[in-house]
Design a protein around this motif. Structure first.
Motif, PDB file in Angstrom:
ATOM      1  N   ARG A  26       0.689  -1.147   0.095  1.00 57.04           N
ATOM      2  CA  ARG A  26       0.120   0.085   0.129  1.00 57.04           C
ATOM      3  C   ARG A  26       0.804   1.190   0.156  1.00 57.04           C
ATOM      4  O   ARG A  26       0.698   2.167  -0.584  1.00 57.04           O
ATOM      5  CB  ARG A  26      -0.912   0.057   1.253  1.00 57.04           C
ATOM      6  CG  ARG A  26      -1.944   1.181   1.334  1.00 57.04           C
ATOM      7  CD  ARG A  26      -2.700   1.120   2.634  1.00 57.04           C
ATOM      8  NE  ARG A  26      -3.448  -0.183   2.718  1.00 57.04           N
ATOM      9  CZ  ARG A  26      -4.824  -0.309   2.240  1.00 57.04           C
ATOM     10  NH1 ARG A  26      -5.171   0.966   1.688  1.00 57.04           N
ATOM     11  NH2 ARG A  26      -5.286  -1.414   2.089  1.00 57.04           N
ATOM     12  N   ARG A  30       1.253   4.092  -2.878  1.00 57.57           N
ATOM     13  CA  ARG A  30       1.070   5.579  -2.515  1.00 57.57           C
ATOM     14  C   ARG A  30       2.209   6.461  -2.916  1.00 57.57           C
ATOM     15  O   ARG A  30       1.973   7.577  -3.545  1.00 57.57           O
ATOM     16  CB  ARG A  30       0.806   5.489  -0.881  1.00 57.57           C
ATOM     17  CG  ARG A  30       0.246   6.945  -0.463  1.00 57.57           C
ATOM     18  CD  ARG A  30       0.298   7.126   1.067  1.00 57.57           C
ATOM     19  NE  ARG A  30       0.192   6.069   1.815  1.00 57.57           N
ATOM     20  CZ  ARG A  30      -1.106   5.682   2.111  1.00 57.57           C
ATOM     21  NH1 ARG A  30      -2.151   6.320   1.773  1.00 57.57           N
ATOM     22  NH2 ARG A  30      -1.479   4.449   2.842  1.00 57.57           N
ATOM     23  N   GLY A  34      -0.241   6.693  -6.167  1.00 55.62           N
ATOM     24  CA  GLY A  34      -1.613   6.411  -5.744  1.00 55.62           C
ATOM     25  C   GLY A  34      -2.541   5.890  -6.813  1.00 55.62           C
ATOM     26  O   GLY A  34      -2.043   5.056  -7.421  1.00 55.62           O
ATOM     27  N   THR A  35      -3.707   6.565  -7.132  1.00 53.76           N
ATOM     28  CA  THR A  35      -4.543   6.399  -8.058  1.00 53.76           C
ATOM     29  C   THR A  35      -4.128   6.615  -9.554  1.00 53.76           C
ATOM     30  O   THR A  35      -4.534   6.131 -10.345  1.00 53.76           O
ATOM     31  CB  THR A  35      -6.078   6.715  -7.762  1.00 53.76           C
ATOM     32  OG1 THR A  35      -5.848   8.070  -7.796  1.00 53.76           O
ATOM     33  CG2 THR A  35      -6.758   6.081  -6.258  1.00 53.76           C
ATOM     34  N   LYS A  36      -2.995   7.260  -9.417  1.00 57.09           N
ATOM     35  CA  LYS A  36      -2.326   7.636 -10.871  1.00 57.09           C
ATOM     36  C   LYS A  36      -1.082   6.790 -10.993  1.00 57.09           C
ATOM     37  O   LYS A  36      -0.356   7.101 -12.039  1.00 57.09           O
ATOM     38  CB  LYS A  36      -1.993   9.232 -10.880  1.00 57.09           C
ATOM     39  CG  LYS A  36      -3.389   9.967 -10.762  1.00 57.09           C
ATOM     40  CD  LYS A  36      -3.031  11.246 -10.937  1.00 57.09           C
ATOM     41  CE  LYS A  36      -4.164  12.306 -10.956  1.00 57.09           C
ATOM     42  NZ  LYS A  36      -3.939  13.702 -10.837  1.00 57.09           N
ATOM     43  N   GLU A  61      -3.829  -3.431  -8.349  1.00 57.41           N
ATOM     44  CA  GLU A  61      -5.110  -2.823  -8.963  1.00 57.41           C
ATOM     45  C   GLU A  61      -6.180  -2.809  -7.758  1.00 57.41           C
ATOM     46  O   GLU A  61      -6.979  -1.804  -7.739  1.00 57.41           O
ATOM     47  CB  GLU A  61      -5.773  -3.994  -9.830  1.00 57.41           C
ATOM     48  CG  GLU A  61      -5.014  -3.796 -11.339  1.00 57.41           C
ATOM     49  CD  GLU A  61      -5.318  -4.529 -12.520  1.00 57.41           C
ATOM     50  OE1 GLU A  61      -6.192  -5.407 -12.032  1.00 57.41           O
ATOM     51  OE2 GLU A  61      -5.268  -4.495 -13.450  1.00 57.41           O
ATOM     52  N   LYS A  62      -6.023  -3.619  -6.768  1.00 56.24           N
ATOM     53  CA  LYS A  62      -7.115  -3.557  -5.566  1.00 56.24           C
ATOM     54  C   LYS A  62      -6.830  -2.341  -4.994  1.00 56.24           C
ATOM     55  O   LYS A  62      -7.754  -1.732  -4.198  1.00 56.24           O
ATOM     56  CB  LYS A  62      -6.964  -4.935  -4.651  1.00 56.24           C
ATOM     57  CG  LYS A  62      -7.974  -4.852  -3.499  1.00 56.24           C
ATOM     58  CD  LYS A  62      -7.496  -6.006  -2.708  1.00 56.24           C
ATOM     59  CE  LYS A  62      -6.345  -5.823  -1.666  1.00 56.24           C
ATOM     60  NZ  LYS A  62      -6.012  -6.876  -0.709  1.00 56.24           N
ATOM     61  N   LEU A  63      -5.609  -1.840  -4.780  1.00 55.22           N
ATOM     62  CA  LEU A  63      -5.007  -1.090  -4.044  1.00 55.22           C
ATOM     63  C   LEU A  63      -5.346   0.281  -4.869  1.00 55.22           C
ATOM     64  O   LEU A  63      -5.189   1.651  -4.232  1.00 55.22           O
ATOM     65  CB  LEU A  63      -3.792  -1.045  -3.641  1.00 55.22           C
ATOM     66  CG  LEU A  63      -3.512  -2.051  -2.609  1.00 55.22           C
ATOM     67  CD1 LEU A  63      -1.862  -1.954  -2.585  1.00 55.22           C
ATOM     68  CD2 LEU A  63      -4.110  -1.497  -1.169  1.00 55.22           C
ATOM     69  N   GLY A  64      -5.767   0.377  -5.940  1.00 51.87           N
ATOM     70  CA  GLY A  64      -6.127   1.499  -6.819  1.00 51.87           C
ATOM     71  C   GLY A  64      -5.226   2.270  -7.865  1.00 51.87           C
ATOM     72  O   GLY A  64      -5.370   3.225  -8.564  1.00 51.87           O
ATOM     73  N   ALA A  65      -4.019   1.367  -8.157  1.00 53.84           N
ATOM     74  CA  ALA A  65      -3.266   2.022  -9.151  1.00 53.84           C
ATOM     75  C   ALA A  65      -3.867   2.074 -10.409  1.00 53.84           C
ATOM     76  O   ALA A  65      -4.426   1.159 -11.001  1.00 53.84           O
ATOM     77  CB  ALA A  65      -2.001   0.881  -9.317  1.00 53.84           C
ATOM     78  N   GLU A  66      -3.520   2.943 -11.116  1.00 51.95           N
ATOM     79  CA  GLU A  66      -4.189   3.309 -12.563  1.00 51.95           C
ATOM     80  C   GLU A  66      -3.575   2.154 -13.639  1.00 51.95           C
ATOM     81  O   GLU A  66      -4.389   1.759 -14.210  1.00 51.95           O
ATOM     82  CB  GLU A  66      -3.656   4.570 -13.102  1.00 51.95           C
ATOM     83  CG  GLU A  66      -4.256   5.092 -14.511  1.00 51.95           C
ATOM     84  CD  GLU A  66      -3.802   6.329 -14.882  1.00 51.95           C
ATOM     85  OE1 GLU A  66      -3.133   6.312 -16.205  1.00 51.95           O
ATOM     86  OE2 GLU A  66      -3.960   7.422 -14.164  1.00 51.95           O
TER      87      GLU A  66
END
Length: 282
Positions: A26, A30, A34-36, A61-66
């Motif tokens: 995580r 971050r 992060g999500t980008k 992908e679960k953690l939100g990586a683009e």
């Protein structure tokens, strides 16, 4: 891409949590945007690149990586692939999986892909590695060696690493495999005089000459600067002696200053002398 002078390494002792909170991975996502985040998973170390790589893709992908994708290099020819070079050139985070560290260096070192990864690191991409991926971070790495034994010259084999954190030696699965003896043996053999033993599900985050510990275990730091050893007096299979070494064991939240070679306690105080946990004298 815009150049970022802030270079960050996340060096993981192996067996990091991939199912629950994923604290270490995580933190990698971050710091990588992060999500980008655009993450490249380097699978050179493993003989199961697809299985290992896809497992990390699911986590990232679960953690939100683009974006998270595998760069698989089975041979040195693959390290000149235009597809691999393009993926690395766009990455904000580059992750080296576990496996065999000798495979990483034999396939990647001194190739175009190696150059491209160092370029992205200089530009601000976060570099992370677990287990074998952690071992390759220094310029001189532990290739293999015996665990749970006293220090001797014969128990460890050294070789060139990838050089993201030069001048140190790194070992992983440290507490779990009893590797203090081989870390000390490696330090005595190499010009490096600062060694880091990282426990499983634990990482050291290196930013601007400072290290922060995260995870459930500890990082053992061995400083052999200005010490005595008997390396010049013994044969290869005889026991090493070392006198005057410093030992620090730092858990989650503690920091270490690479410039002063001193731990930074939770209150920010860098001790010049040992600090006892209580006021009682032994």
């Amino acid at each position: 891409m815009e150049v970022n002078s802030k270079q960050e390494l996340i060096i993981i002792g192996g067996a990091e949590d991939k199912k629950e909170d994923c604290q270490i991975l995580r933190e990698f996502v971050r710091r990588a945007g992060g999500t980008k985040a655009k993450i490249v998973i380097m699978t050179a170390a493993t003989e199961l690149p697809r299985d290992v790589g896809e497992n990390y893709i699911r986590v990232f992908e679960k953690l939100g990586a683009e974006d998270a994708r595998i760069v698989d290099t089975e041979t040195r020819d693959d390290a000149y692939s235009s597809t691999a070079l393009e993926a690395v050139s766009k990455a904000t985070g580059i992750f080296f999986t576990g496996g065999d560290q000798a495979r990483i260096t034999s396939i990647l070192k001194d190739t175009e892909l190696d150059t491209a990864i160092h370029k992205r690191f200089a530009e601000g991409a976060v570099i992370a590695g677990t287990s074998a991926g952690a071992a390759v971070m220094p310029d001189k790495m532990i290739v293999e060696g015996d665990s749970q034994t006293n220090p001797r010259m014969e128990i460890v084999e050294m070789g060139p690493g990838l050089g993201f954190l030069p001048g140190v030696v790194i070992d992983q699965h440290f507490l779990q495999r009893g590797r203090l003896g081989r870390l000390i043996s490696a330090l005595v053999q190499e010009p490096a005089d600062l060694g880091f033993g990282i426990d499983e599900n634990t990482a050291m985050v290196v930013t601007d000459k400072q290290i922060e510990i995260i995870g459930e275990g500890s990082v053992t730091i061995v400083d052999v600067q200005d010490t005595y050893n008997n390396m010049g007096e013994i044969l290869k299979d005889e026991a090493l002696a070392i006198c005057g070494a410093k030992l620090h064991i730092l858990p989650h939240g503690y920091k270490f200053d690479l410039k002063t070679r001193q731990p930074i306690l939770n209150n920010g105080y860098i001790p010049d002398v040992p600090v006892l946990a209580n006021s009682e004298k032994i």
